[in-house]
Design a protein around this motif. Structure first.
Motif, PDB file in Angstrom:
ATOM      1  N   ALA A   1      78.105  30.826  -3.666  1.00 48.92           N
ATOM      2  CA  ALA A   1      79.004  31.075  -4.800  1.00 48.92           C
ATOM      3  C   ALA A   1      79.955  32.223  -4.489  1.00 48.92           C
ATOM      4  O   ALA A   1      81.136  32.184  -4.852  1.00 48.92           O
ATOM      5  CB  ALA A   1      78.189  31.381  -6.054  1.00 48.92           C
ATOM      6  N   CYS A   2      79.454  33.238  -3.807  1.00 55.38           N
ATOM      7  CA  CYS A   2      80.292  34.370  -3.419  1.00 55.38           C
ATOM      8  C   CYS A   2      81.397  33.928  -2.465  1.00 55.38           C
ATOM      9  O   CYS A   2      82.563  34.306  -2.626  1.00 55.38           O
ATOM     10  CB  CYS A   2      79.417  35.449  -2.783  1.00 55.38           C
ATOM     11  SG  CYS A   2      80.326  36.890  -2.160  1.00 55.38           S
ATOM     12  N   VAL A   3      81.050  33.120  -1.463  1.00 58.53           N
ATOM     13  CA  VAL A   3      82.044  32.633  -0.496  1.00 58.53           C
ATOM     14  C   VAL A   3      83.113  31.802  -1.214  1.00 58.53           C
ATOM     15  O   VAL A   3      84.317  31.960  -0.969  1.00 58.53           O
ATOM     16  CB  VAL A   3      81.362  31.802   0.609  1.00 58.53           C
ATOM     17  CG1 VAL A   3      82.406  31.127   1.504  1.00 58.53           C
ATOM     18  CG2 VAL A   3      80.444  32.683   1.452  1.00 58.53           C
TER      19      VAL A   3
ATOM     20  N   GLY B   1      93.230  40.154  -6.542  1.00 57.00           N
ATOM     21  CA  GLY B   1      91.902  40.418  -7.082  1.00 57.00           C
ATOM     22  C   GLY B   1      90.778  39.813  -6.280  1.00 57.00           C
ATOM     23  O   GLY B   1      89.693  39.571  -6.795  1.00 57.00           O
ATOM     24  N   ASP B   2      91.043  39.538  -4.970  1.00 52.14           N
ATOM     25  CA  ASP B   2      90.004  38.903  -4.163  1.00 52.14           C
ATOM     26  C   ASP B   2      88.786  39.811  -4.017  1.00 52.14           C
ATOM     27  O   ASP B   2      87.653  39.337  -4.026  1.00 52.14           O
ATOM     28  CB  ASP B   2      90.553  38.496  -2.791  1.00 52.14           C
ATOM     29  CG  ASP B   2      91.304  39.612  -2.083  1.00 52.14           C
ATOM     30  OD1 ASP B   2      91.412  40.706  -2.668  1.00 52.14           O
ATOM     31  OD2 ASP B   2      91.780  39.385  -0.968  1.00 52.14           O
ATOM     32  N   CYS B   3      89.015  41.113  -3.888  1.00 52.34           N
ATOM     33  CA  CYS B   3      87.878  42.036  -3.785  1.00 52.34           C
ATOM     34  C   CYS B   3      87.089  42.063  -5.084  1.00 52.34           C
ATOM     35  O   CYS B   3      85.866  42.202  -5.075  1.00 52.34           O
ATOM     36  CB  CYS B   3      88.359  43.446  -3.433  1.00 52.34           C
ATOM     37  SG  CYS B   3      88.937  43.603  -1.725  1.00 52.34           S
ATOM     38  N   GLU B   4      87.784  41.947  -6.210  1.00 51.84           N
ATOM     39  CA  GLU B   4      87.091  41.927  -7.496  1.00 51.84           C
ATOM     40  C   GLU B   4      86.207  40.693  -7.616  1.00 51.84           C
ATOM     41  O   GLU B   4      85.082  40.768  -8.108  1.00 51.84           O
ATOM     42  CB  GLU B   4      88.114  41.957  -8.635  1.00 51.84           C
ATOM     43  CG  GLU B   4      87.482  41.973 -10.016  1.00 51.84           C
ATOM     44  CD  GLU B   4      88.521  42.120 -11.108  1.00 51.84           C
ATOM     45  OE1 GLU B   4      88.516  41.298 -12.037  1.00 51.84           O
ATOM     46  OE2 GLU B   4      89.338  43.054 -11.032  1.00 51.84           O
ATOM     47  N   CYS B   5      86.698  39.547  -7.144  1.00 51.34           N
ATOM     48  CA  CYS B   5      85.888  38.322  -7.174  1.00 51.34           C
ATOM     49  C   CYS B   5      84.652  38.476  -6.296  1.00 51.34           C
ATOM     50  O   CYS B   5      83.557  38.061  -6.664  1.00 51.34           O
ATOM     51  CB  CYS B   5      86.718  37.130  -6.710  1.00 51.34           C
ATOM     52  SG  CYS B   5      88.032  36.644  -7.859  1.00 51.34           S
ATOM     53  N   PHE B   6      84.842  39.064  -5.120  1.00 53.73           N
ATOM     54  CA  PHE B   6      83.715  39.303  -4.223  1.00 53.73           C
ATOM     55  C   PHE B   6      82.702  40.252  -4.860  1.00 53.73           C
ATOM     56  O   PHE B   6      81.496  39.992  -4.858  1.00 53.73           O
ATOM     57  CB  PHE B   6      84.229  39.877  -2.898  1.00 53.73           C
ATOM     58  CG  PHE B   6      83.208  40.654  -2.123  1.00 53.73           C
ATOM     59  CD1 PHE B   6      82.122  40.025  -1.532  1.00 53.73           C
ATOM     60  CD2 PHE B   6      83.322  42.033  -1.995  1.00 53.73           C
ATOM     61  CE1 PHE B   6      81.169  40.756  -0.824  1.00 53.73           C
ATOM     62  CE2 PHE B   6      82.393  42.768  -1.288  1.00 53.73           C
ATOM     63  CZ  PHE B   6      81.304  42.125  -0.703  1.00 53.73           C
TER      64      PHE B   6
ATOM     65  N   ALA C   1      85.642  35.781   3.799  1.00 60.47           N
ATOM     66  CA  ALA C   1      84.710  35.579   2.693  1.00 60.47           C
ATOM     67  C   ALA C   1      83.267  35.548   3.192  1.00 60.47           C
ATOM     68  O   ALA C   1      82.373  36.159   2.597  1.00 60.47           O
ATOM     69  CB  ALA C   1      85.047  34.285   1.948  1.00 60.47           C
ATOM     70  N   GLN C   2      83.021  34.828   4.281  1.00 55.96           N
ATOM     71  CA  GLN C   2      81.661  34.736   4.815  1.00 55.96           C
ATOM     72  C   GLN C   2      81.158  36.096   5.297  1.00 55.96           C
ATOM     73  O   GLN C   2      79.995  36.451   5.081  1.00 55.96           O
ATOM     74  CB  GLN C   2      81.615  33.718   5.958  1.00 55.96           C
ATOM     75  CG  GLN C   2      81.778  32.280   5.507  1.00 55.96           C
ATOM     76  CD  GLN C   2      81.788  31.316   6.669  1.00 55.96           C
ATOM     77  OE1 GLN C   2      82.132  31.689   7.799  1.00 55.96           O
ATOM     78  NE2 GLN C   2      81.418  30.070   6.419  1.00 55.96           N
ATOM     79  N   LYS C   3      82.045  36.850   5.939  1.00 59.08           N
ATOM     80  CA  LYS C   3      81.640  38.165   6.439  1.00 59.08           C
ATOM     81  C   LYS C   3      81.297  39.108   5.292  1.00 59.08           C
ATOM     82  O   LYS C   3      80.277  39.803   5.323  1.00 59.08           O
ATOM     83  CB  LYS C   3      82.763  38.752   7.298  1.00 59.08           C
ATOM     84  CG  LYS C   3      82.434  40.143   7.842  1.00 59.08           C
ATOM     85  CD  LYS C   3      83.595  40.712   8.652  1.00 59.08           C
ATOM     86  CE  LYS C   3      83.273  42.115   9.162  1.00 59.08           C
ATOM     87  NZ  LYS C   3      84.403  42.693   9.929  1.00 59.08           N
ATOM     88  N   GLN C   4      82.149  39.138   4.271  1.00 58.16           N
ATOM     89  CA  GLN C   4      81.916  40.039   3.142  1.00 58.16           C
ATOM     90  C   GLN C   4      80.654  39.642   2.369  1.00 58.16           C
ATOM     91  O   GLN C   4      79.827  40.477   2.027  1.00 58.16           O
ATOM     92  CB  GLN C   4      83.124  40.030   2.200  1.00 58.16           C
ATOM     93  CG  GLN C   4      84.392  40.612   2.803  1.00 58.16           C
ATOM     94  CD  GLN C   4      84.243  42.093   3.096  1.00 58.16           C
ATOM     95  OE1 GLN C   4      84.055  42.492   4.244  1.00 58.16           O
ATOM     96  NE2 GLN C   4      84.315  42.910   2.067  1.00 58.16           N
ATOM     97  N   CYS C   5      80.501  38.347   2.099  1.00 53.67           N
ATOM     98  CA  CYS C   5      79.394  37.876   1.266  1.00 53.67           C
ATOM     99  C   CYS C   5      78.047  37.893   1.986  1.00 53.67           C
ATOM    100  O   CYS C   5      77.005  37.744   1.341  1.00 53.67           O
ATOM    101  CB  CYS C   5      79.679  36.462   0.759  1.00 53.67           C
ATOM    102  SG  CYS C   5      81.097  36.375  -0.367  1.00 53.67           S
ATOM    103  N   SER C   6      78.066  38.069   3.301  1.00 58.33           N
ATOM    104  CA  SER C   6      76.804  38.085   4.045  1.00 58.33           C
ATOM    105  C   SER C   6      75.920  39.263   3.652  1.00 58.33           C
ATOM    106  O   SER C   6      74.737  39.291   3.995  1.00 58.33           O
ATOM    107  CB  SER C   6      77.077  38.133   5.556  1.00 58.33           C
ATOM    108  OG  SER C   6      77.735  39.342   5.917  1.00 58.33           O
ATOM    109  N   ILE C   7      76.447  40.210   2.880  1.00 51.50           N
ATOM    110  CA  ILE C   7      75.618  41.315   2.400  1.00 51.50           C
ATOM    111  C   ILE C   7      74.478  40.792   1.536  1.00 51.50           C
ATOM    112  O   ILE C   7      73.396  41.374   1.480  1.00 51.50           O
ATOM    113  CB  ILE C   7      76.476  42.339   1.613  1.00 51.50           C
ATOM    114  CG1 ILE C   7      75.631  43.559   1.248  1.00 51.50           C
ATOM    115  CG2 ILE C   7      77.084  41.711   0.381  1.00 51.50           C
ATOM    116  CD1 ILE C   7      76.424  44.649   0.551  1.00 51.50           C
ATOM    117  N   ILE C   8      74.702  39.653   0.866  1.00 52.72           N
ATOM    118  CA  ILE C   8      73.673  39.079  -0.013  1.00 52.72           C
ATOM    119  C   ILE C   8      72.462  38.626   0.788  1.00 52.72           C
ATOM    120  O   ILE C   8      71.313  38.779   0.347  1.00 52.72           O
ATOM    121  CB  ILE C   8      74.261  37.911  -0.832  1.00 52.72           C
ATOM    122  CG1 ILE C   8      75.322  38.437  -1.808  1.00 52.72           C
ATOM    123  CG2 ILE C   8      73.176  37.144  -1.581  1.00 52.72           C
ATOM    124  CD1 ILE C   8      76.012  37.359  -2.609  1.00 52.72           C
TER     125      ILE C   8
END
Length: 654
Positions: A464-466, A476-481, A437-444
């Motif tokens: 909130a993204c994490v 649906g984890d990718c959809e939530c991200f 989650a942290q790796k994916q959301c770090s785009i923000i």
């Protein structure tokens, strides 16, 4: 250290509360690759805040003899030995940092060297030790520190402050920047623009009236226009001249119960029930009443919920948005439909005749926009829209509370629903998902959104993204991200900062799905497309632009049919008129000869007192065009045809 009452920061606790700085320090230190650097930066920000209040803190660093706790002006430089360094006379709020030790000077490379190792400066250009130049027969060497050498590119001219009298020196005190402001400094020798021109920031001289305007770090030439909110701004004479139309304010809900009220109050709430999102029970400027209900449905095993169903009650109609579709229910007979539904990119947009606009991504994101006429006349989870976020937590009984749970639970639709309680931290409950989650959301917080960071605080959206990415553990984890990142992109877009962040590997949108065989009309528009002419909106006027998949309709098929998702040459418009209050009404001949009416905001130049026809025609004394009557008749003929055909089929079955 920050909160230690006996530590080096304790002296400032009564002046600057360290609580927020401590949370920031913890967050940065945990998430930064160079954690010590980030920790020191966070501590330093508290020291500077204290210094701004007059409290100078010392003794919290123990690294270098060159470290100083109260730097309040620039340090001596080699350049200051040859010519006046005006910046060193400027005092500023004390900061901590490294400085050159006494008797040394900073050269152009940032190194501290003794005076004997400093170059001299001849007309702004450094001369190394022992270097000699000739200027008009005058020998200039390392030991002549009173002259400067500068080659000026026309039309720039060289000014030697040492050879100017006081009146001439005054002429060169104005320093211009790209902004509309001017500031004054002491005379500095070097290349300057002629009296009637100014620097453009690119090394050239231009007339003052040709200076560009700046918005979000971008420069715009005179005459260029941009859209800021709902207003158009044009660059004229270095200043933005903007229209002053009252803008709609936005309330947003997305993901795992993340809310932002009309007045900008952010909070998180998760409850498994129906809640009043927005309600107006009074006649606000004769606009009417409405109610928006959101239903929270569990989307994870940790008790997290996501808003996935919306109901809008308006007049005699109920609009239900659920599972990517919309249904209209007419509660009592009579009355015209007070809203229009259309697709814009990835959003389904509902435009109402009362000044309420709802945008839904067909998943978990809802954006409600209200006209200023509703200020102070609404309530619910979106707040009271009075310009003050401090009183947004107003319960159904009109009590202002401090607890999110008390506030939100009061807006349950049904009293039989249990009160929501605080749920467990999703990443604590699902620790195996935290790193992903942290790796994916770090785009923000990355460079992708860099130009938005100064305008929209990214850390709350990142957290909130994490949380959402950790919480969506039942699929649906990718959809939530993707929804969480899209929410930050939308917040940036509201301030006219377009971020193209989707890639083939990160939340892609497959626009080619809509392309006909062998054609390429559909494309992804990250910032929304210019408003299109559609069968539901033939005027091509929109109040907003949404990102998503859009077709590029050819000239021979200029209208987009939202029912068939294709470009068409005409939409079989029966009539196009106004209701006299600023709303345009378009009637088309629908399936089986049914007459379908659509509403949209009229262009500013459109008359709101008399009907108009989309085709030039002769009108009757009542103002109704023969073309309109012909179209209505044609629609009636179609209806009779389909009715007869239907009856014939029934008789055949019998």
């Amino acid at each position: 250290m920050l909160s230690d009452t006996t530590g080096p920061f304790a002296e400032c606790h009564s002046t600057v509360n360290p609580e927020v700085y401590q949370k920031t320090c913890m967050f940065d230190t945990c998430n930064c690759e160079k954690s010590e650097d980030c920790m020191c930066a966070a501590l330093s920000s508290y020291v500077r805040a204290c210094a701004a209040k007059g409290v100078l803190l010392t003794g919290w660093r123990s690294k270098s003899l060159k470290y100083t706790y109260n730097v309040n002006s620039c340090q001596p430089t080699c350049r200051s030995l040859s010519e006046p360094d005006v910046t060193c006379s400027i005092k500023f709020v004390p900061v901590d940092g490294c400085t050159c030790i006494n008797g040394t000077y900073m050269d152009d490379s940032g190194k501290c060297v003794p005076a004997s190792s400093c170059p001299c400066y001849y007309k702004g250009t450094p001369l190394s030790s022992g270097e000699v130049v000739h200027d008009n027969g005058v020998l200039v060497s390392h030991f002549s520190w009173l002259f400067c050498l500068s080659v000026c590119v026309p039309p720039m001219v060289y000014v030697d402050c040492g050879n100017l009298d006081s009146s001439s020196r005054e002429m060169f005190q104005d320093t211009f920047s790209l902004s509309s402001l001017q500031y004054k400094t002491h005379c500095v020798s070097g290349c300057v623009c002629p009296d009637d021109q100014v620097l453009d920031g690119k090394g050239s001289c231009i007339a003052p009236e040709d200076c560009p305007c700046i918005h979000n770090g971008n420069s715009y030439s005179p005459g260029e226009s941009i859209r800021v909110g709902c207003n158009n701004c044009t660059c004229r004479n270095r200043k933005w001249q903007c229209s002053e139309e009252p803008c709609l304010e936005t309330c947003s809900v997305y993901g795992d119960g993340h809310y932002t009220t009309f007045d900008g109050k952010r909070f998180d709430f998760e409850g498994d029930c129906e809640y009043v999102l927005n309600y107006c029970g009074q006649q606000a400027m004769n606009q009417g009443t409405f109610r928006v209900i959101t239903e929270n449905i569990p989307c994870g095993t940790t008790g997290t919920t996501c808003s996935k169903s919306i109901k809008v009650f308006l007049g005699n109609y109920e609009l239900v948005l659920n599972d990517g579709h919309s249904d209209v229910i007419q509660r009592t007979p009579g009355g015209k439909i007070p809203f229009q539904i259309r697709s814009m990119g990835i959003y389904l947009v509902v435009d109402t005749t009362v000044g309420l606009i709802l945008m839904w991504d067909k998943k978990t994101s809802i954006f409600i926009k209200l006209s200023p006429s509703f200020q102070g006349h609404v309530c619910g989870l979106c707040g009271n829209y009075d310009g003050n976020g401090n009183n947004d937590f107003t319960t159904r009984s009109q009590s202002v509370v401090g607890s999110v749970l008390e506030f939100a639970n009061s807006w349950k639709v049904s009293s039989s629903c249990p009160n929501a309680n605080r749920t467990q931290d999703p990443c604590t409950a699902n620790p195996y998902r935290k790193a992903w989650a942290q790796k994916q959301c770090s785009i923000i917080t990355s460079e992708v959104f860099a130009k938005c960071h100064s305008q929209v605080e990214p850390n709350e959206y990142y957290q909130a993204c994490v949380d959402d990415a950790c919480a969506c553990d039942t699929g649906g984890d990718c959809e939530c991200f993707c929804t969480a990142v899209a929410a930050y992109a939308q917040a940036c877009n509201e301030l006219d900062i377009c971020i193209s962040w989707r890639t083939p590997s990160i939340c892609p949108l497959f626009c080619d799905y809509y392309n006909p065989q062998g054609e390429c009309e559909w494309h992804y528009k990250p910032c929304g497309a210019p408003c299109m002419k559609t069968c539901n909106n033939p005027s091509g006027k929109c109040l907003h632009e949404m990102r998503g998949c859009y077709p590029q309709c050819p000239k021979n098929k200029p209208y987009f049919d939202e029912e068939t998702m294709t470009c068409v040459s005409n939409c079989d418009v029966v009539y196009n008129t106004t209701d006299g209050t600023g709303w345009c009404i378009v009637a088309t001949c629908g399936p089986n000869g049914t007459l379908q009416r659509f509403f949209h905001r009229c262009p500013m130049s459109t008359s709101t007192t008399s009907p108009f026809s989309t085709t030039p025609s002769t009108t009757t004394s009542t103002g109704t065009s023969f073309v309109t009557l012909k179209s209505v008749f044609s629609c009636l003929v179609k209806k009779i045809f389909y009715s007869t055909k239907w009856i014939a089929q029934i008789l055949a079955l019998r």
